[in-house]
Write a protein that holds these residues in place. Structure first.
Motif, PDB file in Angstrom:
ATOM      1  N   ASP A 157       6.962  13.561  -8.699  1.00 59.50           N
ATOM      2  CA  ASP A 157       5.557  13.846  -8.245  1.00 59.50           C
ATOM      3  C   ASP A 157       4.725  12.516  -7.877  1.00 59.50           C
ATOM      4  O   ASP A 157       5.126  11.550  -8.314  1.00 59.50           O
ATOM      5  CB  ASP A 157       4.862  14.474  -9.497  1.00 59.50           C
ATOM      6  CG  ASP A 157       5.394  15.966  -9.600  1.00 59.50           C
ATOM      7  OD1 ASP A 157       5.808  16.513  -8.742  1.00 59.50           O
ATOM      8  OD2 ASP A 157       5.415  16.332 -10.719  1.00 59.50           O
ATOM      9  N   PRO A 158       3.457  12.552  -6.946  1.00 58.02           N
ATOM     10  CA  PRO A 158       2.893  11.482  -6.792  1.00 58.02           C
ATOM     11  C   PRO A 158       2.379  10.820  -8.194  1.00 58.02           C
ATOM     12  O   PRO A 158       1.971  11.529  -8.896  1.00 58.02           O
ATOM     13  CB  PRO A 158       1.764  11.958  -5.683  1.00 58.02           C
ATOM     14  CG  PRO A 158       2.220  13.406  -5.293  1.00 58.02           C
ATOM     15  CD  PRO A 158       3.276  13.795  -6.589  1.00 58.02           C
TER      16      PRO A 158
ATOM     17  N   ALA B 125      -7.547   8.405   2.423  1.00 61.34           N
ATOM     18  CA  ALA B 125      -6.797   7.647   1.355  1.00 61.34           C
ATOM     19  C   ALA B 125      -7.150   6.095   1.683  1.00 61.34           C
ATOM     20  O   ALA B 125      -7.212   5.817   2.922  1.00 61.34           O
ATOM     21  CB  ALA B 125      -5.339   7.847   1.862  1.00 61.34           C
ATOM     22  N   VAL B 126      -7.168   5.442   0.455  1.00 57.49           N
ATOM     23  CA  VAL B 126      -7.635   4.231   0.462  1.00 57.49           C
ATOM     24  C   VAL B 126      -6.745   3.435  -0.411  1.00 57.49           C
ATOM     25  O   VAL B 126      -6.013   3.877  -1.298  1.00 57.49           O
ATOM     26  CB  VAL B 126      -8.852   3.921  -0.108  1.00 57.49           C
ATOM     27  CG1 VAL B 126      -9.987   4.574   1.070  1.00 57.49           C
ATOM     28  CG2 VAL B 126      -9.235   4.511  -1.436  1.00 57.49           C
ATOM     29  N   PRO B 127      -6.655   2.012  -0.200  1.00 60.48           N
ATOM     30  CA  PRO B 127      -5.877   1.023  -0.807  1.00 60.48           C
ATOM     31  C   PRO B 127      -6.471   0.707  -2.208  1.00 60.48           C
ATOM     32  O   PRO B 127      -7.745   0.845  -2.526  1.00 60.48           O
ATOM     33  CB  PRO B 127      -5.741  -0.251  -0.180  1.00 60.48           C
ATOM     34  CG  PRO B 127      -6.710  -0.266   0.782  1.00 60.48           C
ATOM     35  CD  PRO B 127      -7.076   1.302   0.999  1.00 60.48           C
ATOM     36  N   LEU B 128      -5.611   0.735  -3.179  1.00 53.03           N
ATOM     37  CA  LEU B 128      -6.141   0.074  -4.602  1.00 53.03           C
ATOM     38  C   LEU B 128      -5.511  -1.176  -5.025  1.00 53.03           C
ATOM     39  O   LEU B 128      -4.376  -1.451  -4.991  1.00 53.03           O
ATOM     40  CB  LEU B 128      -5.768   1.184  -5.489  1.00 53.03           C
ATOM     41  CG  LEU B 128      -6.374   0.921  -7.205  1.00 53.03           C
ATOM     42  CD1 LEU B 128      -7.827   0.647  -7.365  1.00 53.03           C
ATOM     43  CD2 LEU B 128      -5.446   1.830  -8.178  1.00 53.03           C
ATOM     44  N   VAL B 129      -6.574  -2.188  -5.448  1.00 55.99           N
ATOM     45  CA  VAL B 129      -6.042  -3.577  -5.636  1.00 55.99           C
ATOM     46  C   VAL B 129      -6.757  -3.889  -6.789  1.00 55.99           C
ATOM     47  O   VAL B 129      -7.905  -3.687  -7.244  1.00 55.99           O
ATOM     48  CB  VAL B 129      -6.241  -4.527  -4.569  1.00 55.99           C
ATOM     49  CG1 VAL B 129      -5.991  -6.028  -4.926  1.00 55.99           C
ATOM     50  CG2 VAL B 129      -5.613  -4.159  -3.262  1.00 55.99           C
ATOM     51  N   ILE B 130      -5.921  -4.238  -7.959  1.00 55.26           N
ATOM     52  CA  ILE B 130      -6.354  -4.613  -9.237  1.00 55.26           C
ATOM     53  C   ILE B 130      -5.944  -6.292  -9.432  1.00 55.26           C
ATOM     54  O   ILE B 130      -4.706  -6.453  -9.438  1.00 55.26           O
ATOM     55  CB  ILE B 130      -6.130  -3.828 -10.387  1.00 55.26           C
ATOM     56  CG1 ILE B 130      -6.654  -2.457 -10.215  1.00 55.26           C
ATOM     57  CG2 ILE B 130      -6.828  -4.601 -11.693  1.00 55.26           C
ATOM     58  CD1 ILE B 130      -6.321  -1.395 -11.305  1.00 55.26           C
TER      59      ILE B 130
ATOM     60  N   LYS C 104       2.797   3.028  -3.501  1.00 58.18           N
ATOM     61  CA  LYS C 104       3.649   2.323  -2.491  1.00 58.18           C
ATOM     62  C   LYS C 104       2.724   2.525  -1.225  1.00 58.18           C
ATOM     63  O   LYS C 104       3.163   1.878  -0.267  1.00 58.18           O
ATOM     64  CB  LYS C 104       4.608   3.667  -2.186  1.00 58.18           C
ATOM     65  CG  LYS C 104       5.646   3.582  -3.445  1.00 58.18           C
ATOM     66  CD  LYS C 104       6.573   4.576  -3.335  1.00 58.18           C
ATOM     67  CE  LYS C 104       7.631   4.310  -4.521  1.00 58.18           C
ATOM     68  NZ  LYS C 104       6.982   4.838  -5.883  1.00 58.18           N
ATOM     69  N   TYR C 105       1.451   3.161  -1.114  1.00 59.58           N
ATOM     70  CA  TYR C 105       0.802   3.056   0.228  1.00 59.58           C
ATOM     71  C   TYR C 105      -0.788   3.234  -0.207  1.00 59.58           C
ATOM     72  O   TYR C 105      -1.289   2.096  -0.247  1.00 59.58           O
ATOM     73  CB  TYR C 105       1.127   4.245   1.015  1.00 59.58           C
ATOM     74  CG  TYR C 105       0.517   4.074   2.524  1.00 59.58           C
ATOM     75  CD1 TYR C 105       0.438   3.181   3.337  1.00 59.58           C
ATOM     76  CD2 TYR C 105      -0.165   5.424   2.836  1.00 59.58           C
ATOM     77  CE1 TYR C 105      -0.071   3.213   4.401  1.00 59.58           C
ATOM     78  CE2 TYR C 105      -1.017   5.479   4.042  1.00 59.58           C
ATOM     79  CZ  TYR C 105      -0.915   4.311   4.649  1.00 59.58           C
ATOM     80  OH  TYR C 105      -1.499   4.299   5.972  1.00 59.58           O
ATOM     81  N   ARG C 106      -1.114   4.260  -0.348  1.00 64.33           N
ATOM     82  CA  ARG C 106      -2.685   4.318  -0.731  1.00 64.33           C
ATOM     83  C   ARG C 106      -3.024   5.624  -1.793  1.00 64.33           C
ATOM     84  O   ARG C 106      -1.907   6.160  -2.262  1.00 64.33           O
ATOM     85  CB  ARG C 106      -3.521   4.651   0.740  1.00 64.33           C
ATOM     86  CG  ARG C 106      -3.337   3.621   1.545  1.00 64.33           C
ATOM     87  CD  ARG C 106      -4.269   3.865   2.832  1.00 64.33           C
ATOM     88  NE  ARG C 106      -4.040   2.710   3.565  1.00 64.33           N
ATOM     89  CZ  ARG C 106      -4.951   2.482   4.547  1.00 64.33           C
ATOM     90  NH1 ARG C 106      -6.037   3.052   4.893  1.00 64.33           N
ATOM     91  NH2 ARG C 106      -4.551   1.283   5.418  1.00 64.33           N
TER      92      ARG C 106
ATOM     93  N   LEU D  84       1.436   9.272  -0.148  1.00 59.72           N
ATOM     94  CA  LEU D  84       2.476   8.578   0.375  1.00 59.72           C
ATOM     95  C   LEU D  84       2.589   8.862   2.137  1.00 59.72           C
ATOM     96  O   LEU D  84       2.067   9.709   2.472  1.00 59.72           O
ATOM     97  CB  LEU D  84       3.687   8.897  -0.185  1.00 59.72           C
ATOM     98  CG  LEU D  84       3.918   8.786  -1.568  1.00 59.72           C
ATOM     99  CD1 LEU D  84       5.076   9.220  -2.314  1.00 59.72           C
ATOM    100  CD2 LEU D  84       4.008   7.279  -1.968  1.00 59.72           C
ATOM    101  N   ARG D  85       3.328   7.724   2.684  1.00 59.27           N
ATOM    102  CA  ARG D  85       3.360   8.114   4.300  1.00 59.27           C
ATOM    103  C   ARG D  85       4.332   9.003   4.352  1.00 59.27           C
ATOM    104  O   ARG D  85       5.274   9.161   3.441  1.00 59.27           O
ATOM    105  CB  ARG D  85       3.615   6.714   5.043  1.00 59.27           C
ATOM    106  CG  ARG D  85       2.460   5.813   5.150  1.00 59.27           C
ATOM    107  CD  ARG D  85       2.762   4.701   6.050  1.00 59.27           C
ATOM    108  NE  ARG D  85       3.156   3.638   5.173  1.00 59.27           N
ATOM    109  CZ  ARG D  85       3.004   2.289   5.609  1.00 59.27           C
ATOM    110  NH1 ARG D  85       2.732   1.985   6.800  1.00 59.27           N
ATOM    111  NH2 ARG D  85       3.607   1.479   4.725  1.00 59.27           N
TER     112      ARG D  85
END
Length: 133
Positions: free
Chosen positions: A51-52, A85-90, A97-99, A131-132
Protein backbone atom coordinates in the motif's frame (compact mmCIF):
# COMPACT_ATOMS: atom_id res chain seq x y z
CA UNK A 1 17.56 31.41 8.42
CA UNK A 2 17.46 27.65 8.92
CA UNK A 3 15.21 25.73 6.56
CA UNK A 4 13.97 22.62 8.35
CA UNK A 5 12.16 21.29 5.27
CA UNK A 6 9.15 21.83 3.05
CA UNK A 7 5.92 20.36 1.77
CA UNK A 8 5.55 21.84 -1.69
CA UNK A 9 5.49 25.65 -1.20
CA UNK A 10 5.01 25.37 2.57
CA UNK A 11 8.46 25.98 4.03
CA UNK A 12 9.32 24.75 7.52
CA UNK A 13 11.80 27.26 8.84
CA UNK A 14 13.41 28.66 11.96
CA UNK A 15 14.93 32.14 12.09
CA UNK A 16 15.03 35.18 14.36
CA UNK A 17 11.77 36.39 12.68
CA UNK A 18 9.88 33.22 11.77
CA UNK A 19 9.24 29.83 13.29
CA UNK A 20 7.18 27.29 11.35
CA UNK A 21 8.12 23.72 12.14
CA UNK A 22 6.59 20.27 12.24
CA UNK A 23 6.38 17.83 15.12
CA UNK A 24 4.79 14.50 16.02
CA UNK A 25 5.86 13.02 12.67
CA UNK A 26 4.66 9.47 12.03
CA UNK A 27 5.61 7.55 8.88
CA UNK A 28 3.82 4.25 8.23
CA UNK A 29 3.58 1.62 5.55
CA UNK A 30 1.74 -1.64 5.04
CA UNK A 31 1.66 -4.73 2.87
CA UNK A 32 -1.35 -6.32 1.19
CA UNK A 33 -2.19 -10.00 1.44
CA UNK A 34 -4.99 -12.06 -0.05
CA UNK A 35 -6.34 -15.13 1.68
CA UNK A 36 -7.51 -17.94 -0.60
CA UNK A 37 -9.92 -20.36 1.02
CA UNK A 38 -9.27 -24.02 0.20
CA UNK A 39 -11.65 -26.90 0.75
CA UNK A 40 -10.68 -29.26 3.56
CA UNK A 41 -7.33 -27.63 4.42
CA UNK A 42 -5.71 -24.42 5.57
CA UNK A 43 -6.28 -21.18 3.72
CA UNK A 44 -3.44 -20.02 1.49
CA UNK A 45 -1.97 -16.55 2.10
CA UNK A 46 -0.50 -14.64 -0.83
CA UNK A 47 1.50 -11.40 -0.79
CA UNK A 48 -0.14 -9.10 -3.36
CA UNK A 49 1.84 -5.88 -2.98
CA UNK A 50 2.41 -2.75 -0.96
CA UNK A 51 0.00 0.00 0.00
CA UNK A 52 1.16 3.60 -0.40
CA UNK A 53 3.07 4.91 2.62
CA UNK A 54 1.33 7.40 4.88
CA UNK A 55 2.72 10.23 6.96
CA UNK A 56 1.13 12.44 9.59
CA UNK A 57 2.47 15.46 11.46
CA UNK A 58 1.46 18.68 13.17
CA UNK A 59 2.42 22.18 12.05
CA UNK A 60 2.41 24.94 14.68
CA UNK A 61 1.39 28.26 13.12
CA UNK A 62 1.53 31.55 14.97
CA UNK A 63 1.31 35.18 13.85
CA UNK A 64 3.41 35.96 16.94
CA UNK A 65 6.18 33.83 15.37
CA UNK A 66 5.96 35.49 11.94
CA UNK A 67 3.50 33.15 10.20
CA UNK A 68 -0.01 33.84 8.85
CA UNK A 69 -1.94 30.73 9.98
CA UNK A 70 -4.79 31.13 7.49
CA UNK A 71 -2.45 31.69 4.51
CA UNK A 72 -0.58 28.46 5.30
CA UNK A 73 -3.80 26.46 5.73
CA UNK A 74 -5.06 27.78 2.39
CA UNK A 75 -1.93 26.31 0.75
CA UNK A 76 -2.73 22.92 2.32
CA UNK A 77 -6.37 23.28 1.34
CA UNK A 78 -5.39 23.95 -2.29
CA UNK A 79 -3.16 20.86 -2.39
CA UNK A 80 -5.89 18.72 -0.83
CA UNK A 81 -8.86 20.01 -2.87
CA UNK A 82 -6.85 20.26 -6.10
CA UNK A 83 -5.41 16.76 -5.90
CA UNK A 84 -1.93 18.28 -6.18
CA UNK A 85 0.91 15.91 -5.27
CA UNK A 86 3.92 17.71 -3.78
CA UNK A 87 7.42 16.76 -2.61
CA UNK A 88 8.17 16.40 1.09
CA UNK A 89 11.63 17.28 2.39
CA UNK A 90 12.70 17.14 6.04
CA UNK A 91 16.25 18.20 6.75
CA UNK A 92 18.18 17.43 3.60
CA UNK A 93 16.25 14.22 2.82
CA UNK A 94 13.38 13.85 0.38
CA UNK A 95 10.79 11.38 1.67
CA UNK A 96 8.90 8.86 -0.42
CA UNK A 97 9.60 7.57 -3.89
CA UNK A 98 8.04 10.55 -5.67
CA UNK A 99 5.50 12.90 -4.08
CA UNK A 100 2.76 13.10 -1.46
CA UNK A 101 -0.97 13.88 -1.59
CA UNK A 102 -2.69 15.73 1.24
CA UNK A 103 -5.51 13.42 2.35
CA UNK A 104 -6.86 15.65 5.07
CA UNK A 105 -6.08 18.36 7.57
CA UNK A 106 -7.48 19.38 10.93
CA UNK A 107 -6.92 22.91 12.20
CA UNK A 108 -7.17 23.61 15.93
CA UNK A 109 -7.52 27.37 16.23
CA UNK A 110 -6.07 28.53 19.53
CA UNK A 111 -5.98 32.33 19.71
CA UNK A 112 -7.59 35.27 17.92
CA UNK A 113 -6.94 38.99 17.66
CA UNK A 114 -9.47 41.70 18.56
CA UNK A 115 -11.14 41.36 15.15
CA UNK A 116 -11.59 37.59 15.26
CA UNK A 117 -8.65 36.73 13.02
CA UNK A 118 -6.83 33.52 13.90
CA UNK A 119 -3.42 34.34 15.38
CA UNK A 120 -2.28 30.85 16.33
CA UNK A 121 -3.27 27.33 15.41
CA UNK A 122 -1.99 23.78 15.18
CA UNK A 123 -2.72 21.95 11.94
CA UNK A 124 -2.64 18.15 11.82
CA UNK A 125 -1.85 16.91 8.31
CA UNK A 126 -2.28 13.43 6.80
CA UNK A 127 -0.37 12.57 3.63
CA UNK A 128 -0.36 9.56 1.34
CA UNK A 129 2.49 8.67 -0.98
CA UNK A 130 1.74 9.43 -4.63
CA UNK A 131 3.67 7.22 -7.02
CA UNK A 132 4.25 7.69 -10.72
CA UNK A 133 2.30 5.20 -12.86
Amino acid sequence: MGMVGCLGDIVFTVSDRTIETINNVTWSGSARYATHQRHGTHALTEFTGLDPDKMTFDIVLSAYLGVDPIAEVVKLWNYERGGIAVPLVIGNKGYGKYRWSVLDHKMKMKTYDGRGNVTSATVSVSLQEYLRG
